[in-house]
Scaffold this active site. Structure first.
Site, PDB file in Angstrom:
ATOM      1  N   THR A 269       1.191  -1.490  -0.073  1.00  0.00           N
ATOM      2  CA  THR A 269      -0.082  -0.097   0.501  1.00  0.00           C
ATOM      3  C   THR A 269       0.654   0.950  -0.128  1.00  0.00           C
ATOM      4  O   THR A 269       2.295   1.370   0.458  1.00  0.00           O
ATOM      5  CB  THR A 269      -0.551  -0.238   1.266  1.00  0.00           C
ATOM      6  OG1 THR A 269      -1.912   1.418   1.286  1.00  0.00           O
ATOM      7  CG2 THR A 269      -0.403  -0.021   2.553  1.00  0.00           C
ATOM      8  N   ASP A 270       0.411   2.060  -0.258  1.00  0.00           N
ATOM      9  CA  ASP A 270       0.493   3.478  -0.222  1.00  0.00           C
ATOM     10  C   ASP A 270       0.936   4.322   1.383  1.00  0.00           C
ATOM     11  O   ASP A 270       1.821   4.880   0.993  1.00  0.00           O
ATOM     12  CB  ASP A 270      -0.036   4.856  -1.547  1.00  0.00           C
ATOM     13  CG  ASP A 270      -1.240   4.806  -0.811  1.00  0.00           C
ATOM     14  OD1 ASP A 270      -1.554   4.104   0.009  1.00  0.00           O
ATOM     15  OD2 ASP A 270      -1.803   6.037  -1.827  1.00  0.00           O
ATOM     16  N   GLU A 271       0.269   3.460   1.864  1.00  0.00           N
ATOM     17  CA  GLU A 271       0.327   4.725   2.994  1.00  0.00           C
ATOM     18  C   GLU A 271       1.455   3.979   4.214  1.00  0.00           C
ATOM     19  O   GLU A 271       1.580   4.403   5.527  1.00  0.00           O
ATOM     20  CB  GLU A 271      -1.250   3.393   4.638  1.00  0.00           C
ATOM     21  CG  GLU A 271      -2.332   3.461   3.520  1.00  0.00           C
ATOM     22  CD  GLU A 271      -3.690   2.976   4.756  1.00  0.00           C
ATOM     23  OE1 GLU A 271      -2.993   3.620   5.726  1.00  0.00           O
ATOM     24  OE2 GLU A 271      -4.643   3.319   4.315  1.00  0.00           O
TER      25      GLU A 271
ATOM     26  N   LYS B 160       1.845  -2.970   7.613  1.00  0.00           N
ATOM     27  CA  LYS B 160       2.165  -3.270   6.145  1.00  0.00           C
ATOM     28  C   LYS B 160       4.098  -2.723   5.994  1.00  0.00           C
ATOM     29  O   LYS B 160       4.546  -3.295   4.623  1.00  0.00           O
ATOM     30  CB  LYS B 160       1.410  -2.312   5.269  1.00  0.00           C
ATOM     31  CG  LYS B 160       0.104  -3.055   5.443  1.00  0.00           C
ATOM     32  CD  LYS B 160      -0.368  -4.502   4.801  1.00  0.00           C
ATOM     33  CE  LYS B 160       0.169  -4.532   3.279  1.00  0.00           C
ATOM     34  NZ  LYS B 160      -0.395  -5.592   2.380  1.00  0.00           N
TER      35      LYS B 160
ATOM     36  N   TYR C 137      -2.238   0.196  10.727  1.00  0.00           N
ATOM     37  CA  TYR C 137      -2.094  -0.839  10.038  1.00  0.00           C
ATOM     38  C   TYR C 137      -1.230  -0.228   8.801  1.00  0.00           C
ATOM     39  O   TYR C 137      -0.133  -1.405   8.545  1.00  0.00           O
ATOM     40  CB  TYR C 137      -3.925  -0.544   9.284  1.00  0.00           C
ATOM     41  CG  TYR C 137      -3.311  -0.715   7.817  1.00  0.00           C
ATOM     42  CD1 TYR C 137      -3.612  -2.105   7.196  1.00  0.00           C
ATOM     43  CD2 TYR C 137      -3.063  -0.368   6.459  1.00  0.00           C
ATOM     44  CE1 TYR C 137      -3.320  -2.231   5.925  1.00  0.00           C
ATOM     45  CE2 TYR C 137      -3.249  -0.538   5.408  1.00  0.00           C
ATOM     46  CZ  TYR C 137      -3.587  -1.518   4.292  1.00  0.00           C
ATOM     47  OH  TYR C 137      -3.665  -2.380   3.333  1.00  0.00           O
TER      48      TYR C 137
ATOM     49  N   ALA D 205       1.838   0.899  10.059  1.00  0.00           N
ATOM     50  CA  ALA D 205       3.352  -0.411  10.772  1.00  0.00           C
ATOM     51  C   ALA D 205       3.359  -1.183  10.219  1.00  0.00           C
ATOM     52  O   ALA D 205       4.126  -1.885   9.803  1.00  0.00           O
ATOM     53  CB  ALA D 205       3.054   0.398  11.115  1.00  0.00           C
TER      54      ALA D 205
HETATM   55  P1  NAD Z   1      -9.831  -6.728   2.324  1.00  0.00           P
HETATM   56  O1  NAD Z   1      -9.793  -6.806   3.603  1.00  0.00           O
HETATM   57  O2  NAD Z   1     -10.660  -7.342   1.057  1.00  0.00           O
HETATM   58  O3  NAD Z   1      -8.761  -9.345   2.144  1.00  0.00           O
HETATM   59  C1  NAD Z   1      -8.359  -8.966   2.938  1.00  0.00           C
HETATM   60  C2  NAD Z   1      -8.232 -10.930   2.620  1.00  0.00           C
HETATM   61  O4  NAD Z   1      -7.155 -11.602   3.136  1.00  0.00           O
HETATM   62  C3  NAD Z   1      -9.864 -11.884   2.825  1.00  0.00           C
HETATM   63  O5  NAD Z   1      -9.887 -12.327   1.892  1.00  0.00           O
HETATM   64  C4  NAD Z   1      -9.680 -12.429   4.000  1.00  0.00           C
HETATM   65  O6  NAD Z   1     -10.288 -13.495   4.763  1.00  0.00           O
HETATM   66  C5  NAD Z   1      -8.011 -13.258   4.037  1.00  0.00           C
HETATM   67  N1  NAD Z   1      -7.164 -13.369   5.254  1.00  0.00           N
HETATM   68  C6  NAD Z   1      -6.932 -12.514   6.186  1.00  0.00           C
HETATM   69  N2  NAD Z   1      -6.014 -12.379   7.205  1.00  0.00           N
HETATM   70  C7  NAD Z   1      -6.175 -13.895   6.593  1.00  0.00           C
HETATM   71  C8  NAD Z   1      -5.056 -14.797   6.834  1.00  0.00           C
HETATM   72  N3  NAD Z   1      -4.358 -14.573   8.006  1.00  0.00           N
HETATM   73  N4  NAD Z   1      -4.428 -16.216   6.523  1.00  0.00           N
HETATM   74  C9  NAD Z   1      -5.500 -16.542   4.631  1.00  0.00           C
HETATM   75  N5  NAD Z   1      -6.360 -15.120   4.487  1.00  0.00           N
HETATM   76  C10 NAD Z   1      -6.406 -14.216   5.370  1.00  0.00           C
HETATM   77  O7  NAD Z   1      -8.170  -6.475   1.895  1.00  0.00           O
HETATM   78  P2  NAD Z   1      -8.384  -5.946  -0.184  1.00  0.00           P
HETATM   79  O8  NAD Z   1      -8.849  -4.654   0.013  1.00  0.00           O
HETATM   80  O9  NAD Z   1      -8.551  -7.248  -0.862  1.00  0.00           O
HETATM   81  O10 NAD Z   1      -6.306  -5.420   0.526  1.00  0.00           O
HETATM   82  C11 NAD Z   1      -6.098  -6.795   0.157  1.00  0.00           C
HETATM   83  C12 NAD Z   1      -4.745  -6.743  -0.582  1.00  0.00           C
HETATM   84  O11 NAD Z   1      -3.942  -5.493  -0.811  1.00  0.00           O
HETATM   85  C13 NAD Z   1      -3.922  -6.301   1.652  1.00  0.00           C
HETATM   86  O12 NAD Z   1      -2.938  -6.706   1.635  1.00  0.00           O
HETATM   87  C14 NAD Z   1      -3.692  -4.676   0.918  1.00  0.00           C
HETATM   88  O13 NAD Z   1      -2.450  -4.207   1.711  1.00  0.00           O
HETATM   89  C15 NAD Z   1      -3.572  -4.462  -0.258  1.00  0.00           C
HETATM   90  N6  NAD Z   1      -3.890  -3.453  -0.811  1.00  0.00           N
HETATM   91  C16 NAD Z   1      -5.349  -3.396  -0.304  1.00  0.00           C
HETATM   92  C17 NAD Z   1      -4.975  -1.053  -1.387  1.00  0.00           C
HETATM   93  C18 NAD Z   1      -7.192  -0.613  -1.251  1.00  0.00           C
HETATM   94  O14 NAD Z   1      -7.605   0.036  -1.201  1.00  0.00           O
HETATM   95  N7  NAD Z   1      -7.859  -1.366  -0.751  1.00  0.00           N
HETATM   96  C19 NAD Z   1      -5.140  -0.683  -2.101  1.00  0.00           C
HETATM   97  C20 NAD Z   1      -3.402  -1.068  -1.568  1.00  0.00           C
HETATM   98  C21 NAD Z   1      -2.889  -2.463  -1.224  1.00  0.00           C
HETATM   99  O1  DAU Z   2      -4.535   4.483   0.342  1.00  0.00           O
HETATM  100  C1  DAU Z   2      -3.941   2.703   0.279  1.00  0.00           C
HETATM  101  C2  DAU Z   2      -5.051   2.093   1.485  1.00  0.00           C
HETATM  102  O2  DAU Z   2      -6.504   2.300   1.083  1.00  0.00           O
HETATM  103  C3  DAU Z   2      -5.467   1.067   2.131  1.00  0.00           C
HETATM  104  O3  DAU Z   2      -3.902  -0.004   1.940  1.00  0.00           O
HETATM  105  C4  DAU Z   2      -6.179   0.684   2.699  1.00  0.00           C
HETATM  106  O4  DAU Z   2      -6.010  -0.812   2.558  1.00  0.00           O
HETATM  107  C5  DAU Z   2      -7.508   0.897   2.466  1.00  0.00           C
HETATM  108  O5  DAU Z   2      -8.465   0.548   3.407  1.00  0.00           O
HETATM  109  C6  DAU Z   2      -7.324   2.263   1.906  1.00  0.00           C
HETATM  110  O6  DAU Z   2      -6.841   3.070   3.204  1.00  0.00           O
HETATM  111  P1  DAU Z   2      -7.788   4.627   3.809  1.00  0.00           P
HETATM  112  O7  DAU Z   2      -8.020   4.587   5.377  1.00  0.00           O
HETATM  113  O8  DAU Z   2      -7.538   5.069   2.552  1.00  0.00           O
HETATM  114  O9  DAU Z   2      -9.327   4.130   3.085  1.00  0.00           O
HETATM  115  P2  DAU Z   2     -11.225   3.884   3.976  1.00  0.00           P
HETATM  116  O10 DAU Z   2     -12.353   3.718   2.205  1.00  0.00           O
HETATM  117  O11 DAU Z   2     -10.938   3.315   4.913  1.00  0.00           O
HETATM  118  O12 DAU Z   2     -11.219   6.084   4.009  1.00  0.00           O
HETATM  119  C7  DAU Z   2     -10.552   6.540   3.180  1.00  0.00           C
HETATM  120  C8  DAU Z   2     -11.571   7.720   3.429  1.00  0.00           C
HETATM  121  O13 DAU Z   2     -12.035   8.122   3.921  1.00  0.00           O
HETATM  122  C9  DAU Z   2     -10.399   8.200   4.794  1.00  0.00           C
HETATM  123  O14 DAU Z   2      -9.853   9.333   4.488  1.00  0.00           O
HETATM  124  C10 DAU Z   2     -10.657   8.104   6.050  1.00  0.00           C
HETATM  125  C11 DAU Z   2     -12.516   8.608   5.253  1.00  0.00           C
HETATM  126  N1  DAU Z   2     -13.381   8.173   5.606  1.00  0.00           N
HETATM  127  C12 DAU Z   2     -13.755   6.399   6.006  1.00  0.00           C
HETATM  128  C13 DAU Z   2     -14.566   5.743   6.461  1.00  0.00           C
HETATM  129  C14 DAU Z   2     -14.864   4.151   6.740  1.00  0.00           C
HETATM  130  C15 DAU Z   2     -14.464   8.899   6.184  1.00  0.00           C
HETATM  131  O15 DAU Z   2     -14.718   9.978   6.188  1.00  0.00           O
HETATM  132  N2  DAU Z   2     -15.392   8.083   6.797  1.00  0.00           N
HETATM  133  C16 DAU Z   2     -15.845   6.965   6.770  1.00  0.00           C
HETATM  134  O16 DAU Z   2     -16.784   6.546   7.413  1.00  0.00           O
END
Ligand code: NAD
Ligand code: DAU
Length: 381
Positions: free
Chosen positions: A146-148, A176, A172, A174
């Protein structure tokens, strides 16, 4: 004993082992990978609250797809899967992924994101040692991050690039960052052929409605408040999930070992802009809604502790070196996403029953409406 739905004939091509393939990005990746004819997939997923086999119902009977219910921390299971399936790559998505949950309870994030990645790396390393020269030259460990990990940007700062120093701010982020460092060390110390991708915020089908976009859609359709944290001026760089999946396939096929590639859509938007755009889309696509104009549902609430102000990705390395470009604009991607949620209300009903309600109560009940935030945000509108 492996608890898996096994398809008898997965073809002669070597599969890839995907972890976390039942989650949001993982399931989109599995569907996209299979549809592209790239080869068979073995999906190892623990099925936490975020993992949903329903996402993969359309490929359940596909002979190229095998599901394994298990934990990446189970070293014996991972070793057995590698030995049995001889995958040409591991694509590692499995993680705890929601920042607010990491603030409420960081333990699971350390266990899966750090310990789990460590377990996978050790298993991959042991497996790699057993491969022939040809198999070694093809094997990859793709770590999806992730970019975080880069922390937060000021409005005038340049976007994150691959050399931006790590400065994670949430539990989270930290966890990653720690997993990225482990992957880097396994490349440099043990010669594991791994690549890391750091991607910005994804959105699209099958995203669990705890994250901003699907939560706002689900709440708006039910006439519930749209909880915007703080002043709503935090900026995220949005990428349509299928563009991310295409980027991962590109990196898997042509990325350089030991490199990091940033992935992003070049779509910086404030949270308030995103919510307002969603409200306008819902006004248009659900003209009979008794909650329109949906913007009236916006409620400013107490901010997220340690909330990162701005993320932005510089994806030029991936674009120039590997020829990837995002195909979806934010406007077309968001429209498709809203249409998907409208067409899949049963999916939403299934995932928002039960334990989901407990999380919503825990996360939002304690957040009072913030009059300071409202005043600031009103001024910014
Ligand atoms: P998600 O939370 O939707 O899915 C996570 C999946 O991992 C689920 O299917 C869960 O059952 C599985 N899982 C969790 N713990 C496990 C374990 N111990 N063993 C096996 N499976 C397990 O997550 P996502 O949003 O699809 O993100 C996927 C990956 O991409 C993550 O590594 C996340 O850090 C990264 N990522 C997400 C975003 C985003 O915007 N969602 C952006 C950049 C990177
Ligand atoms: O940048 C990549 C990351 O993006 C991934 O690594 C994470 O897995 C993914 O969850 C996401 O993190 P964010 O914290 O940016 O996503 P989230 O959808 O939780 O929140 C997006 C923005 O919206 C953030 O600034 C918090 C805000 N927010 C979120 C929720 C859930 C609100 O204002 N209200 C809300 O109820």
């Amino acid at each position: 004993m492996i608890n898996q739905q096994r398809n008898p004939d997965a073809g002669s091509q070597a599969p890839i082992l995907v972890t976390g393939g039942a989650g949001f990005i993982g399931s989109n990746f599995v569907l996209d990978y299979l549809a592209s004819g790239s080869g068979p997939v073995v999906n190892l997923d623990k099925l936490t609250y975020a993992g949903n086999p329903e996402n993969l119902a359309s490929v359940r009977h596909d002979p190229a797809y095998t599901f394994v219910h298990g934990d990446i921390n189970d070293a014996a299971l991972v070793a057995e899967l590698l030995q049995r399936h001889q995958p040409r790559a591991i694509v590692h998505f499995a993680a705890e992924s929601h920042v607010d949950r990491s603030i409420a309870g960081p333990e699971a994030f350390l266990r899966t994101n750090i310990d789990g990645t460590f377990t996978l790396l050790q298993a991959a390393r042991a497996h790699f040692a057993t491969l022939s020269e040809t198999q070694r030259s093809q094997f990859r460990f793709l770590h999806v991050s992730t970019d975080e990990v880069y922390g937060t940007l000021l409005p005038e700062d340049p976007a994150f690039h691959e050399d931006t120093p790590y400065a994670p701010n949430s539990p989270y982020a930290a966890s990653k960052a720690a997993s990225d460092h482990l992957v880097r060390a396994w490349v440099h110390t043990y010669g594991l052929p791994a690549i890391i991708t750091n991607c910005s915020n994804n959105y699209g089908p099958y995203q669990f409605p705890e994250k901003l976009i699907p939560l706002m859609i689900a709440n708006a359709l039910q006439g519930k408040p749209l909880p915007v944290y703080g002043d709503g001026q935090q900026v995220r760089d949005w990428l349509y999930v299928i563009d991310h999946c295409r980027a991962l396939r590109t990196v898997l096929e042509s990325g350089r070992i030991g490199e990091t590639y940033n992935v992003g859509g070049g779509n910086q938007r404030s949270n308030l802009e995103v919510v307002n755009t969603l409200c306008a889309l819902l006004d248009e696509l659900v003209p009979t809604s008794k909650f329109a104009p949906h913007k009236q549902l916006v409620a400013f609430v107490t901010d997220r502790p340690g909330h990162d102000r701005r993320y932005a990705i510089d994806a030029r390395k991936l674009e120039n070196e590997l020829g990837w470009h995002a195909e979806e604009s934010f406007e077309t991607g968001l429209r498709k996403t809203v249409q998907w949620y409208l067409a899949n209300s049963t999916w939403v009903e299934h995932v928002t029953s039960g334990a989901y309600q407990n999380w919503i109560a825990q996360n939002y009940a304690a957040r009072e409406s913030s009059s300071t935030a409202i005043a600031t945000a009103e001024a910014a509108r």
